[in-house]
Enzyme design. Structure first.
Site, PDB file in Angstrom:
ATOM      1  CG  HIS A 283     -24.554   1.141   0.429  1.00 26.25           C
ATOM      2  ND1 HIS A 283     -25.206   0.444  -0.557  1.00 26.25           N
ATOM      3  CD2 HIS A 283     -23.858   2.112  -0.208  1.00 26.25           C
ATOM      4  CE1 HIS A 283     -24.911   0.967  -1.738  1.00 26.25           C
ATOM      5  NE2 HIS A 283     -24.091   1.985  -1.551  1.00 26.25           N
TER       6      HIS A 283
ATOM      7  CG  ASP B 150     -27.640  -2.021  -0.109  1.00 28.00           C
ATOM      8  OD1 ASP B 150     -28.032  -1.213   0.747  1.00 28.00           O
ATOM      9  OD2 ASP B 150     -26.527  -1.938  -0.655  1.00 28.00           O
TER      10      ASP B 150
ATOM     11  CB  SER C 267     -25.582   3.650  -4.032  1.00 28.57           C
ATOM     12  OG  SER C 267     -24.468   2.859  -4.287  1.00 28.57           O
TER      13      SER C 267
HETATM   14  N1  ASP Z   1     -22.146  -0.053  -4.725  1.00 21.33           N
HETATM   15  C1  ASP Z   1     -21.840   1.123  -5.434  1.00 21.33           C
HETATM   16  C2  ASP Z   1     -21.592   2.262  -4.535  1.00 21.33           C
HETATM   17  O1  ASP Z   1     -21.131   2.030  -3.445  1.00 21.33           O
HETATM   18  C3  ASP Z   1     -22.683   1.402  -6.600  1.00 21.33           C
HETATM   19  C4  ASP Z   1     -21.798   1.241  -7.769  1.00 21.33           C
HETATM   20  O2  ASP Z   1     -20.675   1.728  -7.684  1.00 21.33           O
HETATM   21  O3  ASP Z   1     -22.197   0.637  -8.743  1.00 21.33           O
HETATM   22  O4  ASP Z   1     -21.803   3.405  -4.850  1.00 21.33           O
END
Ligand code: ASP
Length: 698
Positions: free
Chosen positions: A87, A223, A632
């Site tokens: 992502h 991911d 992330s």
């Molecule tokens: N999935 C998160 C993000 O988009 C990571 C997190 O916030 O823990 O940054």
């Protein structure tokens, strides 16, 4: 100079708090050095702390942890290969996708260096040096200065420190404020601006479970993605990189998560937190929800348009669900109520202590300011949203601002419009064209206007009222989009170099709206600056009392700087009668595969998985690391500093940990490196990449 407190104070506190490490705390590199090494060893750290970070040399494994476009990542080879999340590199994948070469769906493997795909705006920074500059910053603010003057003086000092720091080749510097200004640190990094996409899995793997599973456990998402950093046209040779662990993790194992957490708000007072809940997150959920619908509706049955808006839609959806999680978590964990109770105990403790009299006054002042800001919070949110919303509005306001700022000397400009920022601003404006689908953009703009037109008396946006307040606002907006040249890349890039007079002479109606909005944006931003000046004066006073009352080391709120979190692989109980185990496997991924999005694996993955014992390929795991957005892509490493996975998310019950850490549910989610190795070998047959990933101990 010690980072937060005297080393003696730290040592004493560390000795008395043996459960200190696991869990709460995004520790700065300097704090890590001040923690008790014996205790770290007991937790599971096998390396000497100096291998993590040696401040004299500005070196250590922490230097293998990079910031990549607002995410985290880690070098994993001597030839500049970086592992991060799918992502985090999704924008680059989208940038290179077309309906006849849809890399989003198919994924991408560079079999040779020549095949790697450059990201127009992707940059990597590698940490080099941290210098405490608190004394210089504080000395810069004239005694008795008003809040705006204080803020301006601090700003000017920061700019001059940054300019001096960036005189050394390739350096990118910033001054970061910790605990709202209790401490200021000048951070020097090496910036690499040639970053190329090397590997991205098919979306159905990299985002398996989509928005249904996002922020959730049990999870089965691959991911991760890879990029390579180049310097002077050659793969960059990092001073440090993470070897790949030969043995994976199991429940109870010690792990560290290294990265660049973006922003947490644990040091806010309860009243300030409540304002965040009632406005910021509530409005975010509402407006972003409308924007998501606008994108979805306007791109239905149009594959090319769907590719164009894919990256925007993905990040809006992520932030939208995050806002829901924050609101749900605040209520569920009674976090604000707990903060209030904690404040009461600090107040009772501090009242008889004259050295904290100023702290108590500061707290009162912070609360009063939070109450006063409620009056215009909805309007302020909308003005803030201009920077994240419809591209036409964002670009038009940026062009007007740029032309105005250019008329000033570089050091007098707003930071975002200084000479050092111009190339990246231009690159973003160019890059944005790949994400611009006019009907979608227009629908987002319409949602923003509709909200602005509903603002209460006393917080109206005059420019909106004047242009859209009478007649059919949708028609007016349609006219703006039809007649503006801001949405044309070639014209926009011409405008980029034009003066205010030239922009005015164009008589472009969208620029016209931006010109009307500009003074309102300016006065909002000046009010924010004044507020920041006040907070920089008040917050440190109050925090000093809170930290002294706590009596043990307190890690500062996240601020986008390098941090380490020490943790343990472990499950949790999300609710009464339910226990989650901490690991998932490829077998679970197959179980979830229904053939319907977002649980629709590519056939090649299903086929390869069916030839092996899929339960033996670990996929995701939980730990109690203290993480947030920006973490992330953080390398998750074992006690020997070997990479065991990559952090990519938190669990639903833990989204609101931005406001407060709750050990019972504080779990971050990592993707297991063993899944990546399996995928590269059995599915992608990417031997070139597998050869580059060095197993530990070789
Ligand atoms: N999935 C998160 C993000 O988009 C990571 C997190 O916030 O823990 O940054």
């Amino acid at each position: 100079m010690p980072f937060f407190h005297s080393a003696r104070w730290w040592a004493a506190a560390a000795l008395t708090t043996s459960s200190l490490i696991a869990g709460e705390g995004k520790w700065t590199p300097q704090q890590v050095l001040q923690l008790d090494p014996l205790m770290l060893r007991k937790q599971g750290l096998e390396l000497p702390v100096s291998r993590l970070w040696d401040p004299r040399r500005g070196a250590g494994l922490l230097a293998a942890t990079v910031n990549i476009g607002g995410c985290s990542g880690g070098f994993v080879s001597s030839t500049g290969l970086i592992l991060t999340n799918h992502h985090c590199l999704f924008g680059v994948v989208q940038e290179h996708s077309r309906p006849d070469r849809d890399l989003i769906t198919a994924g991408f493997v560079a079999r040779t260096r020549e095949e790697e795909l450059p990201g127009k705006t992707t940059r990597v920074t590698v940490p080099r040096k941290f210098t405490d500059v608190t004394a210089e910053i504080n000395a810069a603010a004239p005694a008795g200065a008003g809040d705006l003057d204080r803020s301006k003086a601090v700003d000017a000092k920061q700019k001059s420190l940054v300019a001096a720091c960036e005189a050394s080749a390739g350096a990118r510097c910033r001054v970061a404020a910790f605990d709202g200004g209790l401490q200021y640190v000048l951070i020097e990094s090496l910036e690499l601006s040639d970053v190329r996409l090397v590997y991205a899995p098919p979306r159905a793997v990299g985002e398996f479970g989509g928005e249904v599973d996002n922020w959730m456990w049990p999870r089965h998402t691959g991911d991760f993605a890879m990029a390579r950093a180049y310097k002077d046209g050659k793969p960059y040779t990092p001073g440090f990189y993470f070897p790949i662990a030969r043995t994976g993790v199991k429940p109870g194992d010690f792990v560290m998560v290294l990265g660049y957490p973006g922003r947490t708000v644990r040091s806010l007072t309860a009243a300030e937190m409540a304002a965040q809940r009632d406005f910021y997150y509530t409005l975010r959920e509402q407006l972003y929800g409308e924007w998501i619908r606008a994108l979805e509706d306007s791109t239905k049955d149009n594959p090319a348009a769907a590719i164009t808006v894919a990256a925007t839609l993905k990040s809006l959806s992520n932030v939208y669900k995050n806002a829901q999680g924050q609101l749900a978590g605040l209520a569920r964990g009674r976090i604000i109520e707990k903060q209030q109770a904690h404040e009461e105990s600090v107040k009772t403790w501090a009242s008889p202590r004259p050295e904290f009299a100023k702290a108590l006054l500061a707290k009162q002042d912070l609360d009063a300011r939070a109450a006063a800001r409620r009056k215009t919070a909805t309007r302020d949110f909308l003005l803030q949203a201009v920077a994240n919303g419809p591209l036409a509005l964002k670009h038009a306001t940026q062009l007007v601002r740029l032309a105005a700022e250019r008329e000033k000397a570089d050091a007098d400009r707003e930071t975002d419009y200084m000479d050092r920022e111009i190339p990246r601003l231009r690159a973003r404006m160019e890059r944005d064209q790949k994400s611009l689908f006019q009907p979608a953009d227009q629908a987002m703009f319409a949602a923003w206007i509709a909200r602005a037109l509903k603002l209460a008396e006393g917080e109206r946006i005059e420019a909106v009222d004047r242009v859209f307040g009478s007649g059919d606002s949708l028609k007016t907006l349609a006219y703006l989009y039809q007649s503006t040249k801001v949405t044309s890349l070639a014209e926009r890039l011409k405008m980029f170099d034009e003066s205010l007079a030239q922009l005015r002479a164009r008589r472009d109606p969208l620029l016209g709206f931006a010109f009307l909005l500009e003074p309102e944006l300016r006065s909002f931003q000046a009010a924010e600056k004044t507020h920041d000046g006040a907070v920089a004066r008040l917050r440190p006073e109050w925090r000093r009392a809170v930290i002294a009352h706590t009596g043990k080391p307190v890690a500062p709120d996240a601020n986008g700087t390098l941090r380490v979190s020490f943790a343990q692989v472990k499950g949790y109980a999300p609710r009464d009668g339910v226990i989650y185990t901490p690991q998932t496997t490829l077998a679970g991924m197959l179980e979830k595969h229904t053939g319907v999005e977002p649980f629709d694996l590519p056939q090649a993955v299903v086929d390869a998985a069916r030839t092996i014992d899929a339960a033996k390929v670990p996929l995701n795991f939980l730990a109690d690391a203290d993480t947030t957005g920006g973490n992330s892509g953080s390398p998750t490493v074992n006690g020997r500093g070997e990479l065991v996975g990559l952090n990519f998310d938190r669990v639903w019950e833990n989204v609101a940990n931005d406001f407060g850490y709750n050990p019972a549910v504080a779990r971050n989610i990592s993707v297991d490196i063993r899944f990546l190795l399996w995928l590269l070998k059995d599915v992608e047959k990417a031997d070139n990449l597998l050869r580059e990933l060095q197993p530990a101990g070789k």
